[in-house]
Design a protein around this motif. Structure first.
Motif, PDB file in Angstrom:
ATOM      1  N   ILE A 117      28.991  43.793   9.909  1.00 26.42           N
ATOM      2  CA  ILE A 117      29.702  44.837  10.646  1.00 26.42           C
ATOM      3  C   ILE A 117      29.135  46.207  10.297  1.00 26.42           C
ATOM      4  O   ILE A 117      29.001  47.085  11.157  1.00 26.42           O
ATOM      5  N   VAL A 118      28.784  46.398   9.010  1.00 27.76           N
ATOM      6  CA  VAL A 118      28.194  47.675   8.582  1.00 27.76           C
ATOM      7  C   VAL A 118      26.898  47.935   9.346  1.00 27.76           C
ATOM      8  O   VAL A 118      26.652  49.050   9.821  1.00 27.76           O
ATOM      9  N   ILE A 119      26.067  46.896   9.470  1.00 22.77           N
ATOM     10  CA  ILE A 119      24.781  47.042  10.158  1.00 22.77           C
ATOM     11  C   ILE A 119      24.985  47.353  11.633  1.00 22.77           C
ATOM     12  O   ILE A 119      24.277  48.187  12.209  1.00 22.77           O
ATOM     13  N   VAL A 120      25.975  46.694  12.274  1.00 22.84           N
ATOM     14  CA  VAL A 120      26.244  46.969  13.689  1.00 22.84           C
ATOM     15  C   VAL A 120      26.618  48.441  13.879  1.00 22.84           C
ATOM     16  O   VAL A 120      26.100  49.130  14.766  1.00 22.84           O
ATOM     17  N   GLY A 121      27.511  48.963  13.037  1.00 20.48           N
ATOM     18  CA  GLY A 121      27.898  50.373  13.135  1.00 20.48           C
ATOM     19  C   GLY A 121      26.736  51.307  12.841  1.00 20.48           C
ATOM     20  O   GLY A 121      26.553  52.327  13.512  1.00 20.48           O
ATOM     21  N   PHE A 122      25.932  50.939  11.839  1.00 19.95           N
ATOM     22  CA  PHE A 122      24.799  51.778  11.446  1.00 19.95           C
ATOM     23  C   PHE A 122      23.754  51.860  12.556  1.00 19.95           C
ATOM     24  O   PHE A 122      23.340  52.947  12.966  1.00 19.95           O
ATOM     25  N   VAL A 123      23.336  50.708  13.069  1.00 20.89           N
ATOM     26  CA  VAL A 123      22.286  50.674  14.089  1.00 20.89           C
ATOM     27  C   VAL A 123      22.754  51.333  15.382  1.00 20.89           C
ATOM     28  O   VAL A 123      21.987  52.025  16.058  1.00 20.89           O
ATOM     29  N   SER A 124      24.026  51.140  15.728  1.00 19.65           N
ATOM     30  CA  SER A 124      24.537  51.667  16.997  1.00 19.65           C
ATOM     31  C   SER A 124      24.518  53.189  17.039  1.00 19.65           C
ATOM     32  O   SER A 124      24.362  53.784  18.111  1.00 19.65           O
ATOM     33  N   VAL A 125      24.668  53.847  15.892  1.00 17.18           N
ATOM     34  CA  VAL A 125      24.730  55.306  15.849  1.00 17.18           C
ATOM     35  C   VAL A 125      23.391  55.913  15.429  1.00 17.18           C
ATOM     36  O   VAL A 125      23.081  57.052  15.786  1.00 17.18           O
ATOM     37  N   THR A 126      22.591  55.155  14.687  1.00 22.53           N
ATOM     38  CA  THR A 126      21.331  55.692  14.163  1.00 22.53           C
ATOM     39  C   THR A 126      20.398  56.161  15.271  1.00 22.53           C
ATOM     40  O   THR A 126      19.716  57.184  15.140  1.00 22.53           O
ATOM     41  N   ARG A 127      20.339  55.405  16.374  1.00 19.00           N
ATOM     42  CA  ARG A 127      19.430  55.769  17.470  1.00 19.00           C
ATOM     43  C   ARG A 127      19.679  57.194  17.932  1.00 19.00           C
ATOM     44  O   ARG A 127      18.757  58.013  18.005  1.00 19.00           O
TER      45      ARG A 127
END
Length: 307
Positions: A117-127
């Protein structure tokens, strides 16, 4: 300030909508117990974006002047490439964005991993975060007005967060397709300006031929760097600095919005025009291709309908 506001508004709203979709889906599934993991990922993405912005701002001071021009030019080109890719990505993925994000959450929940879940939130906003940091830094470098750019970006980000919250609550209805189409078109113009300034930096660094290198096109009459037709191809396309003062309010406004500089080289002008022509052609062709075509079949007559 206007260009920075536009960037903050568009990129912030993209990120806010993505986070809103993820939060709503987890709430719908009754998995609010993992929301804190999602917010950890979002927080890490914001921290990374701020770190990149700080590194670009303060790290360049340790470089030589030529090194600053080289790094600035290369990062401006990287920002243009990233912005262009993100505009087309959003144009293509917008229709299925919700389904894609929900699928990523389903896979993370099925695996039962803390970091999923952390990775999903991180990748979704990082772009959006990295794109915003690069583009804002490039704009500040080109226009030289950091306070106004920061205020504009913060204002745009604040409004985007409020809009995202209001949309998620059903308090505001916004035609997102129209919004992203218009802001995408404006971002293409901003990116063209960043491209022109990035090439100016690379010309000053001596990496790209121009009026600052030994390959400069000289005016045979004066021996100075040529302007106009006498400056083609490695001189100046025009020089109106006597009419529009470099660093003045009008020059700063034009440079931060459409990439205009009172003195521009032929390579800058050609690259600016080619980028706009090619990217706008693809942008509008994809926009037209995505619209449903009207039916060409004749409608049945009343007699046919009754039979």
């Amino acid at each position: 300030m206007l260009g920075a506001f536009l960037i903050g508004l568009r990129e912030g709203l993209e990120a806010a909508l993505v986070v809103g979709i993820l939060v709503s889906y987890l709430t719908k599934l009754g998995r609010r117990d993992v929301l804190h993991r999602l917010w950890i990922g979002v927080g890490l993405a914001i921290a990374l974006s701020l770190g990149i912005g700080a590194l670009l701002t303060f790290g360049s001071y340790a470089l030589t002047t030529q090194g600053q021009e080289l790094i600035g030019g290369l990062l401006s080109l990287a920002a243009v490439a990233l912005v262009t890719w993100m505009i087309f990505w959003m144009q293509r993925a917008a229709r299925n964005l919700k389904k894609t994000l929900e699928g990523e959450l389903d896979r993370a929940l099925a695996q039962g991993s803390l970091w999923g879940i952390v990775i999903v939130g991180f990748v979704s906003v990082t772009r959006e975060g990295i794109e915003t940091a690069l583009l804002l830094w490039s704009m500040v470098e080109s226009a030289g007005s950091a306070p106004q750019a920061i205020v504009g970006a913060l204002l745009g980000l604040t409004i985007s967060v409020l809009l995202g919250w209001a949309i998620a609550r059903g308090m505001v209805r916004l035609n997102l397709s129209t919004f992203f189409t218009w802001t995408g078109a404006l971002l293409i113009v901003v990116a063209a300006g960043v491209l022109a300034y990035g090439l100016h930096d690379l010309q000053e660094a001596g990496v790209v031929p121009g009026p600052f290198s030994a390959l400069a096109t000289l005016d045979p009459a004066t021996g100075a760097v040529g302007v106009g037709l006498e400056g083609f191809p490695f001189g100046y396309a025009f020089d109106v600095s006597t009419i529009i003062a470099p660093g003045g309010t009008l020059a700063t406004l034009l440079q931060a919005t459409v990439g205009f500089m009172p003195e521009m080289t032929w390579i800058q002008v050609i690259a600016w025009a080619l980028y706009l022509a090619v990217v706008f052609s693809i942008f509008f062709s994809r926009m037209t291709a995505g619209r449903p075509r009207p039916s060409t079949e004749p409608s049945p007559s009343p007699a046919q309908g009754a039979s």
